[in-house]
Design a protein around this motif. Sequence first.
Motif, PDB file in Angstrom:
ATOM      1  N   ASN A 572       0.820  -1.213   0.000  1.00 29.60           N
ATOM      2  CA  ASN A 572       0.000   0.000   0.000  1.00 29.60           C
ATOM      3  C   ASN A 572       0.857   1.267   0.000  1.00 29.60           C
ATOM      4  OD1 ASN A 572      -2.591   1.143  -0.183  1.00 29.60           O
ATOM      5  ND2 ASN A 572      -2.615   1.595   2.010  1.00 29.60           N
ATOM      6  N   GLU A 573       2.035   1.162  -0.581  1.00 29.68           N
ATOM      7  CA  GLU A 573       2.897   2.328  -0.760  1.00 29.68           C
ATOM      8  C   GLU A 573       2.849   2.740  -2.230  1.00 29.68           C
ATOM      9  OE1 GLU A 573       6.447   0.395   0.338  1.00 29.68           O
ATOM     10  OE2 GLU A 573       6.297   0.900   2.484  1.00 29.68           O
ATOM     11  N   PHE A 574       3.153   4.012  -2.493  1.00 28.59           N
ATOM     12  CA  PHE A 574       3.145   4.476  -3.878  1.00 28.59           C
ATOM     13  C   PHE A 574       4.254   3.791  -4.680  1.00 28.59           C
ATOM     14  CE2 PHE A 574       0.722   7.844  -1.891  1.00 28.59           C
ATOM     15  CZ  PHE A 574      -0.257   8.078  -2.839  1.00 28.59           C
ATOM     16  N   ARG A 575       3.905   3.380  -5.888  1.00 27.02           N
ATOM     17  CA  ARG A 575       4.897   2.756  -6.762  1.00 27.02           C
ATOM     18  C   ARG A 575       5.974   3.764  -7.125  1.00 27.02           C
ATOM     19  NH1 ARG A 575       3.020  -1.969  -9.326  1.00 27.02           N
ATOM     20  NH2 ARG A 575       0.752  -2.276  -9.220  1.00 27.02           N
ATOM     21  N   ARG A 576       7.154   3.276  -7.363  1.00 18.88           N
ATOM     22  CA  ARG A 576       8.218   4.117  -7.905  1.00 18.88           C
ATOM     23  C   ARG A 576       7.897   4.412  -9.371  1.00 18.88           C
ATOM     24  NH1 ARG A 576      12.721   4.646  -4.945  1.00 18.88           N
ATOM     25  NH2 ARG A 576      13.944   5.140  -6.818  1.00 18.88           N
ATOM     26  N   SER A 577       8.433   5.487  -9.887  1.00 20.16           N
ATOM     27  CA  SER A 577       8.108   5.885 -11.257  1.00 20.16           C
ATOM     28  C   SER A 577       8.495   4.803 -12.257  1.00 20.16           C
ATOM     29  CB  SER A 577       8.809   7.203 -11.606  1.00 20.16           C
ATOM     30  OG  SER A 577      10.222   7.047 -11.556  1.00 20.16           O
ATOM     31  N   SER A 578       9.591   4.085 -12.005  1.00 17.13           N
ATOM     32  CA  SER A 578      10.054   3.066 -12.938  1.00 17.13           C
ATOM     33  C   SER A 578       9.130   1.863 -12.997  1.00 17.13           C
ATOM     34  CB  SER A 578      11.464   2.602 -12.553  1.00 17.13           C
ATOM     35  OG  SER A 578      11.454   2.034 -11.248  1.00 17.13           O
ATOM     36  N   GLU A 579       8.193   1.743 -12.038  1.00 14.66           N
ATOM     37  CA  GLU A 579       7.303   0.593 -11.976  1.00 14.66           C
ATOM     38  C   GLU A 579       6.006   0.800 -12.763  1.00 14.66           C
ATOM     39  OE1 GLU A 579       8.636  -1.104  -7.593  1.00 14.66           O
ATOM     40  OE2 GLU A 579       6.951   0.301  -7.724  1.00 14.66           O
ATOM     41  N   TYR A 580       5.827   1.970 -13.358  1.00 17.56           N
ATOM     42  CA  TYR A 580       4.634   2.223 -14.158  1.00 17.56           C
ATOM     43  C   TYR A 580       4.748   1.498 -15.491  1.00 17.56           C
ATOM     44  CZ  TYR A 580       2.670   5.895 -11.150  1.00 17.56           C
ATOM     45  OH  TYR A 580       2.091   6.581 -10.110  1.00 17.56           O
ATOM     46  N   PRO A 581       3.637   1.028 -16.048  1.00 20.28           N
ATOM     47  CA  PRO A 581       3.701   0.350 -17.348  1.00 20.28           C
ATOM     48  C   PRO A 581       4.009   1.328 -18.467  1.00 20.28           C
ATOM     49  CG  PRO A 581       1.423   0.626 -16.669  1.00 20.28           C
ATOM     50  CD  PRO A 581       2.262   1.070 -15.506  1.00 20.28           C
ATOM     51  N   SER A 674       5.751   5.459 -18.881  1.00 18.33           N
ATOM     52  CA  SER A 674       4.469   5.487 -19.586  1.00 18.33           C
ATOM     53  C   SER A 674       4.567   6.408 -20.795  1.00 18.33           C
ATOM     54  CB  SER A 674       3.353   5.947 -18.648  1.00 18.33           C
ATOM     55  OG  SER A 674       3.217   5.051 -17.565  1.00 18.33           O
ATOM     56  N   GLN A 675       4.075   5.933 -21.931  1.00 18.40           N
ATOM     57  CA  GLN A 675       4.281   6.663 -23.177  1.00 18.40           C
ATOM     58  C   GLN A 675       3.493   7.963 -23.261  1.00 18.40           C
ATOM     59  OE1 GLN A 675       3.844   2.826 -25.713  1.00 18.40           O
ATOM     60  NE2 GLN A 675       5.018   4.240 -26.983  1.00 18.40           N
ATOM     61  N   LEU A 676       2.361   8.047 -22.575  1.00 15.91           N
ATOM     62  CA  LEU A 676       1.536   9.249 -22.614  1.00 15.91           C
ATOM     63  C   LEU A 676       1.436   9.855 -21.219  1.00 15.91           C
ATOM     64  CD1 LEU A 676      -1.395   8.009 -24.898  1.00 15.91           C
ATOM     65  CD2 LEU A 676       0.462   9.553 -25.544  1.00 15.91           C
ATOM     66  N   LEU A 677       1.545  11.158 -21.144  1.00 11.57           N
ATOM     67  CA  LEU A 677       1.409  11.914 -19.897  1.00 11.57           C
ATOM     68  C   LEU A 677       0.397  13.025 -20.115  1.00 11.57           C
ATOM     69  CD1 LEU A 677       2.265  13.138 -17.103  1.00 11.57           C
ATOM     70  CD2 LEU A 677       4.106  14.321 -18.341  1.00 11.57           C
ATOM     71  N   ALA A 678      -0.602  13.105 -19.244  1.00 16.45           N
ATOM     72  CA  ALA A 678      -1.587  14.191 -19.307  1.00 16.45           C
ATOM     73  C   ALA A 678      -1.672  14.849 -17.936  1.00 16.45           C
ATOM     74  CB  ALA A 678      -2.953  13.658 -19.716  1.00 16.45           C
ATOM     75  N   ILE A 679      -1.501  16.149 -17.904  1.00 16.55           N
ATOM     76  CA  ILE A 679      -1.673  16.914 -16.668  1.00 16.55           C
ATOM     77  C   ILE A 679      -2.951  17.736 -16.807  1.00 16.55           C
ATOM     78  CG2 ILE A 679      -0.734  18.720 -15.183  1.00 16.55           C
ATOM     79  CD1 ILE A 679       0.806  16.149 -14.962  1.00 16.55           C
ATOM     80  N   ASN A 680      -3.846  17.612 -15.828  1.00 15.50           N
ATOM     81  CA  ASN A 680      -5.066  18.423 -15.851  1.00 15.50           C
ATOM     82  C   ASN A 680      -4.717  19.893 -15.706  1.00 15.50           C
ATOM     83  OD1 ASN A 680      -6.350  16.007 -15.919  1.00 15.50           O
ATOM     84  ND2 ASN A 680      -7.639  16.353 -14.133  1.00 15.50           N
ATOM     85  N   GLY A 748      13.233   0.775 -17.090  1.00 14.06           N
ATOM     86  CA  GLY A 748      12.430   0.278 -15.975  1.00 14.06           C
ATOM     87  C   GLY A 748      10.986   0.040 -16.287  1.00 14.06           C
ATOM     88  N   GLY A 749      10.551   0.181 -17.542  1.00 16.47           N
ATOM     89  CA  GLY A 749       9.141  -0.031 -17.859  1.00 16.47           C
ATOM     90  C   GLY A 749       8.738  -1.481 -17.670  1.00 16.47           C
ATOM     91  N   THR A 750       7.502  -1.691 -17.303  1.00 14.91           N
ATOM     92  CA  THR A 750       6.992  -3.042 -17.103  1.00 14.91           C
ATOM     93  C   THR A 750       5.816  -3.271 -18.017  1.00 14.91           C
ATOM     94  OG1 THR A 750       5.456  -2.359 -15.376  1.00 14.91           O
ATOM     95  CG2 THR A 750       7.653  -2.987 -14.670  1.00 14.91           C
TER      96      THR A 750
END
Length: 753
Positions: A572-581, A674-680, A748-750
């Motif tokens: 229940n900890e936040f994933r590291r950035s490298s663990e994002y698909p 992650s290939q796409l990034l969207a900031i509101n 580090g992508g998964t």
Amino acid sequence: MPSETFEQVLDRAASQCGIDPGYWDIWGRYHSNSTEAKQTILRAMGLVPDDLESLQRSLAERARREWERLLPPAVVVSVSLDPQLTLSVPIESLGERVHISIRREDGHTADCELYLADLPQSGSIEMDGRTWVRRQARIPIDLPLGYHEISVQLGSTHATTRYIVTPDRAWTGPHLGAGGRAAGISMSLYGVRSAHNWGCGDFGDLLEIVDWVAEELQASFVGLNPLHAIHNRRRPYNTSPYLPNCSFYQNFLYLDIESMDDFARCRRARDLRASPEVSREIEDLRASPFVEYERVSALKLRFLKRLFAQFLREWRKGSARVRELRAFLDREGDLLEKFATYCALDEHLHRLNPDVWLWPQWPEAYQDPDSPETRAFRKRHWRNVLFYEFLQWQIDIQLRRAQQHARERHLSIGLYHDLALATDRFGSDLWAHRPFYVAGCRVGSPPDDFAPKGQDWGFPPPNAERHREDGYRLFAESIRKNCRNGGALRIDHVMRLFRLYWIPDGCDATLGAYVKERSDDFVRILALESVRNQVVVVGEDLGTVEPEVRKTLARFGIFSYRLFYFEKNQQNEFRRSSEYPAQALVSSTTHDLPTLAGFWLGTDIEARRAAGMLDDEGFRAQTENRMREKQKMLDVLAGEKLLPDHMPRYAAAYPELTGELHNAIVGFLAETPSQLLAINEEDLTKELEQQNLPGTTWQYPNWGRKMRYTVEQLRSDGEARDYTTMFRNWIVRSGRRNGAPAARSATGGTELQ
């Protein structure tokens, strides 16, 4: 053998109809469906589950319908496989020849005759003393991607099927397909403020936003809220873009009236625009902190009807613009005609009786879109119907212009559209296409920590069998029309393609059941429309997601949708950035969740207490939990070395989102593979209030809040420019600049997990 009991037959019927026997909730508890829930859902599907005899008879009739039809109503296949056709025939006809006619989508035709006895068998059944068999026929010509028609003649029996050939992956384009990365800004277009618009963001503002994104952010796309048509009525009436009046057509409120061709030609409209009365109204609407849907609608309709009257002068002359509109109407066909008829009827009947707001209140004859009375109305009021068709033509022109402008400014994706899951049960979709929805149930979600009593979304489930009988035409149109004039499409609640949570009428959301959809057919057609329209597809897969769903989406090249708040590991900890698909769009939040600034200040918790959704104990519990979540965020940001050394590492030191924290969170998301990034937009400019507070109506100003800065201020205000510069720096540093090849490898992508 002993006879089956009623419960055994009920379970068999539920299984055949795709009703899951139960589900696991997020706390690890298994919930079995009640007998009553299964009976109600089966009854909604057309079976009669009242007792053992009636249910057995219903199942026999269901099997008979499937086996006695020569062809299935629709066939959805992969382009990589040899085209095959399943024929269902009585065994005594095996000595006959079958004639097959193929008409490809491009008009090419071919015919062949085959002996049924020579074809391989794939199944058989005994019914009412007769044996029926299924034989597999190979299609003798190549069938490219698309929608084809195959007809079969066996003796005096004739049948036709829609044969849909689909790709094995959705479109990703040359950049993303090569592993590139991109970034963009997501905006609620209705909430855009400018010195130009009339109190609601419009397509003229969108052109300015595209320029800002291209020049200042150097990003690749502009994400938009669903642009679907809604009724544009005063709050707390539904103004949600996610519960539309129509999911096929757009809201005329977004039209930039002063840029329409007819505005320049219509002196009456220009004189009215210059009047003090209209100028004051526009200034009041611009100054309002919330979108005044009803007032903006009334004002714009006043002008649009004048512009349409101007256009009608060309109608009989058959000018080039008239020919363009006629071509548009031919392309849209019955779908647009029904929507426009609904709009004209809605306006006409409300004018006659101001207390009539919903189509179930209309005279019974008008509740049927195909009744003689409705057809007579359409003929008698053809100008009013044409007016609403004219509006959709103008919307298409302005949206197409915006997408073209985005591509000219080198945004590799351009506009990123959003297709809502729901539709208003009192809107035109239900009026015009009622057979495509199941009566007797509503769609929702089971209990979770977000909604302990579950959620009831209040609209009927889709009728998957009716979609299949129609050759999936309506489903394909829903994708096609919403990705038109864009480069990406978000599918709200993409799990809809696999299963939905049905709540029987008379029950609350705790007593629902999951019902499977024809997922392979739906996903394949989605991929086909993606490839044909060259549109990247993002599936919003938040909430309870079965592992197989994400595996299927990944296999078809459909991007996952990952939020910073929700990405946790088993501890229940936040994933590291490298663990994002890698094959995913990553974002900070959504319209239903707190903004980043609101999260740190607890604005959303305060809003829930003010709305009466939290008592004092609940408020304290959520506030304490928020402090723990903030600490976990600090821990992961510090672990990624995104926080300066001088900054403290304990959450109590940050009652609000500081500049350093803001920069660190945006940087964390940008650094993911992650290939796409969207900031509101609200998160870019550190706004406090979220667009929607789920579970509220009048208690919160949902779907109307305007953005903090005007379009002009995004370029000129010092603080706004600082936010822009910060985001642009991360876009460039992470190799997401305007669709450019990655400046460095994304390590580090998964795989999707």
